[in-house]
Design an enzyme around this catalytic site. Sequence first.
Site, PDB file in Angstrom:
ATOM      1  N   LYS A  67       0.787  -1.247   0.000  1.00 45.86           N
ATOM      2  CA  LYS A  67       0.000   0.000   0.000  1.00 45.86           C
ATOM      3  C   LYS A  67       0.816   1.293   0.000  1.00 45.86           C
ATOM      4  O   LYS A  67       0.423   2.288   0.603  1.00 45.86           O
ATOM      5  CB  LYS A  67      -0.997   0.026   1.179  1.00 45.86           C
ATOM      6  CG  LYS A  67      -1.820  -1.218   1.352  1.00 45.86           C
ATOM      7  CD  LYS A  67      -2.318  -1.836   0.098  1.00 45.86           C
ATOM      8  CE  LYS A  67      -3.342  -1.053  -0.662  1.00 45.86           C
ATOM      9  NZ  LYS A  67      -3.614  -1.720  -1.990  1.00 45.86           N
ATOM     10  N   HIS A 136       7.163  -7.806  -2.377  1.00 45.35           N
ATOM     11  CA  HIS A 136       7.050  -7.116  -1.092  1.00 45.35           C
ATOM     12  C   HIS A 136       8.118  -7.624  -0.128  1.00 45.35           C
ATOM     13  O   HIS A 136       8.137  -7.235   1.033  1.00 45.35           O
ATOM     14  CB  HIS A 136       5.670  -7.338  -0.465  1.00 45.35           C
ATOM     15  CG  HIS A 136       4.545  -6.631  -1.162  1.00 45.35           C
ATOM     16  ND1 HIS A 136       4.623  -5.309  -1.544  1.00 45.35           N
ATOM     17  CD2 HIS A 136       3.308  -7.050  -1.545  1.00 45.35           C
ATOM     18  CE1 HIS A 136       3.481  -4.959  -2.121  1.00 45.35           C
ATOM     19  NE2 HIS A 136       2.675  -6.000  -2.133  1.00 45.35           N
ATOM     20  N   SER A 167      -4.368   3.034   4.295  1.00 44.57           N
ATOM     21  CA  SER A 167      -4.632   2.396   3.001  1.00 44.57           C
ATOM     22  C   SER A 167      -4.707   0.868   3.167  1.00 44.57           C
ATOM     23  O   SER A 167      -5.568   0.206   2.578  1.00 44.57           O
ATOM     24  CB  SER A 167      -3.524   2.791   2.014  1.00 44.57           C
ATOM     25  OG  SER A 167      -3.751   2.212   0.758  1.00 44.57           O
ATOM     26  N   ARG A 288      -8.175   3.481  -4.679  1.00 44.24           N
ATOM     27  CA  ARG A 288      -9.144   3.954  -3.691  1.00 44.24           C
ATOM     28  C   ARG A 288      -9.278   5.462  -3.793  1.00 44.24           C
ATOM     29  O   ARG A 288     -10.126   5.969  -4.490  1.00 44.24           O
ATOM     30  CB  ARG A 288      -8.725   3.498  -2.278  1.00 44.24           C
ATOM     31  CG  ARG A 288      -9.796   3.673  -1.228  1.00 44.24           C
ATOM     32  CD  ARG A 288      -9.318   3.217   0.140  1.00 44.24           C
ATOM     33  NE  ARG A 288      -8.190   3.997   0.645  1.00 44.24           N
ATOM     34  CZ  ARG A 288      -8.284   5.073   1.418  1.00 44.24           C
ATOM     35  NH1 ARG A 288      -9.464   5.487   1.798  1.00 44.24           N
ATOM     36  NH2 ARG A 288      -7.208   5.731   1.830  1.00 44.24           N
TER      37      ARG A 288
HETATM   38  P1  A3P Z   1      -5.109   4.867  -1.057  1.00 43.97           P
HETATM   39  O1  A3P Z   1      -5.664   3.643  -0.406  1.00 43.97           O
HETATM   40  O2  A3P Z   1      -4.569   5.830  -0.033  1.00 43.97           O
HETATM   41  O3  A3P Z   1      -6.036   5.506  -2.004  1.00 43.97           O
HETATM   42  P2  A3P Z   1      -0.325  -0.225  -3.608  1.00 43.97           P
HETATM   43  O4  A3P Z   1      -0.448   0.009  -5.063  1.00 43.97           O
HETATM   44  O5  A3P Z   1       1.079  -0.290  -3.121  1.00 43.97           O
HETATM   45  O6  A3P Z   1      -1.204  -1.321  -3.152  1.00 43.97           O
HETATM   46  O7  A3P Z   1      -0.871   1.144  -2.958  1.00 43.97           O
HETATM   47  C1  A3P Z   1      -2.203   1.487  -3.151  1.00 43.97           C
HETATM   48  C2  A3P Z   1      -2.381   2.979  -2.983  1.00 43.97           C
HETATM   49  O8  A3P Z   1      -1.927   3.651  -4.176  1.00 43.97           O
HETATM   50  C3  A3P Z   1      -3.836   3.324  -2.801  1.00 43.97           C
HETATM   51  O9  A3P Z   1      -3.833   4.448  -1.918  1.00 43.97           O
HETATM   52  C4  A3P Z   1      -4.241   3.687  -4.224  1.00 43.97           C
HETATM   53  O10 A3P Z   1      -5.390   4.462  -4.311  1.00 43.97           O
HETATM   54  C5  A3P Z   1      -2.999   4.407  -4.723  1.00 43.97           C
HETATM   55  N1  A3P Z   1      -2.880   4.422  -6.189  1.00 43.97           N
HETATM   56  C6  A3P Z   1      -3.126   3.422  -7.058  1.00 43.97           C
HETATM   57  N2  A3P Z   1      -2.896   3.816  -8.316  1.00 43.97           N
HETATM   58  C7  A3P Z   1      -2.501   5.098  -8.270  1.00 43.97           C
HETATM   59  C8  A3P Z   1      -2.137   6.072  -9.259  1.00 43.97           C
HETATM   60  N3  A3P Z   1      -2.143   5.790 -10.558  1.00 43.97           N
HETATM   61  N4  A3P Z   1      -1.768   7.299  -8.824  1.00 43.97           N
HETATM   62  C9  A3P Z   1      -1.757   7.614  -7.518  1.00 43.97           C
HETATM   63  N5  A3P Z   1      -2.099   6.743  -6.540  1.00 43.97           N
HETATM   64  C10 A3P Z   1      -2.464   5.493  -6.897  1.00 43.97           C
END
Ligand code: A3P
Length: 322
Positions: A67, A136, A167, A288
């Site tokens: 996340k 990870h 998140s 999200r």
């Molecule tokens: P939030 O839950 O705060 O919205 P991971 O990809 O490591 O699982 O992290 C997920 C987080 O990255 C989520 O944060 C998600 O919304 C955000 N995210 C995914 N795609 C993104 C993008 N293209 N630009 C910015 N943030 C993004």
Amino acid sequence: SKSPNTSSSSSSSASFDELPRETWWENVDLYECDGFWYGLSHLVAAMKAQSSFKARDDDVLLASSMKTGTTWLKALIPCIMDPYARLVNDYDDGYQDPVIQSHPNELIPPLEIQIFAQNSTYDISGMPSPRLFRTHLPYSKLPESIKSPGNSKIVYITRNPKDTFVSLWHFFNSIRTVEQGQLPLIQMFDKFCNGVHAFGPFHDHVLEYWKESVKRPEKILFLKYEELKRDPRGEVKKLALFLERPFGKEEEVDKVLWRCSFERLKNLEVNRNGVDPWAGFSKTAYFRLGVVGDWKNSLTEEMKERLDQITSKKMEGSGLDL
Ligand code: A3P
């Protein structure tokens, strides 16, 4: 702390029984191995990867805690590596935009979920170079051949721990039914602060990659989600340069950023339906809010203070500010 006995050729879970074990929540147990916590299947896969993964000089590994914005990079890296993604418009000359075709999770396979998972038949030897992988796993658990000197490169992304935790909490809530309700925020937060979460402790994960990136900047590029949000053009140029695919024109940077923008990805058909076959989360759960500072909507002042204190203590003297 202990390492599991992996001398038997089959990675049976029997040798893992001696490891310290804690319940993350309900029936989800984590095992502690060499200072980090893992779900059993991830640990088994990490052992398999350690014993059999052979890195190529031009492999690219995307590493992160959960996340921290990995999904953004799962889209950005393939687009940077694809000479057309930075030049053409959608559908120009029949161009197949990689992020229209596939959810970002499918563009870069994970070492510990897909490739080295039990019963996996994934063939990495047949993958064309440059191969892209993600993980990870903490730096200390990576296969030696990835860490050894050479051209294979690691891109690490991290994020403010408060936003990371919030998140993570939302992400796991996304697979719960209405009857099950949300995971208890306070207990989950307590576990996070104690480092008990998948691939935790978060701060140790960050520090391992950070220290290595300081020693070997040509090997590891250390990125922060907040910097990517603040200065996407500058950070994406830095990333392209690190991957030895520098941009020729400013328009190329714009095209790649547009292609991988949160709003675009979130609304693409391929990301709106279905479930990620490896991790079991809905494809929408990876998109999200995509903002900095959302922790304010879930954490109390007291929780903020506690995590901030842990962070400043852990980061002390490292030169890293989270
Ligand atoms: P939030 O839950 O705060 O919205 P991971 O990809 O490591 O699982 O992290 C997920 C987080 O990255 C989520 O944060 C998600 O919304 C955000 N995210 C995914 N795609 C993104 C993008 N293209 N630009 C910015 N943030 C993004």
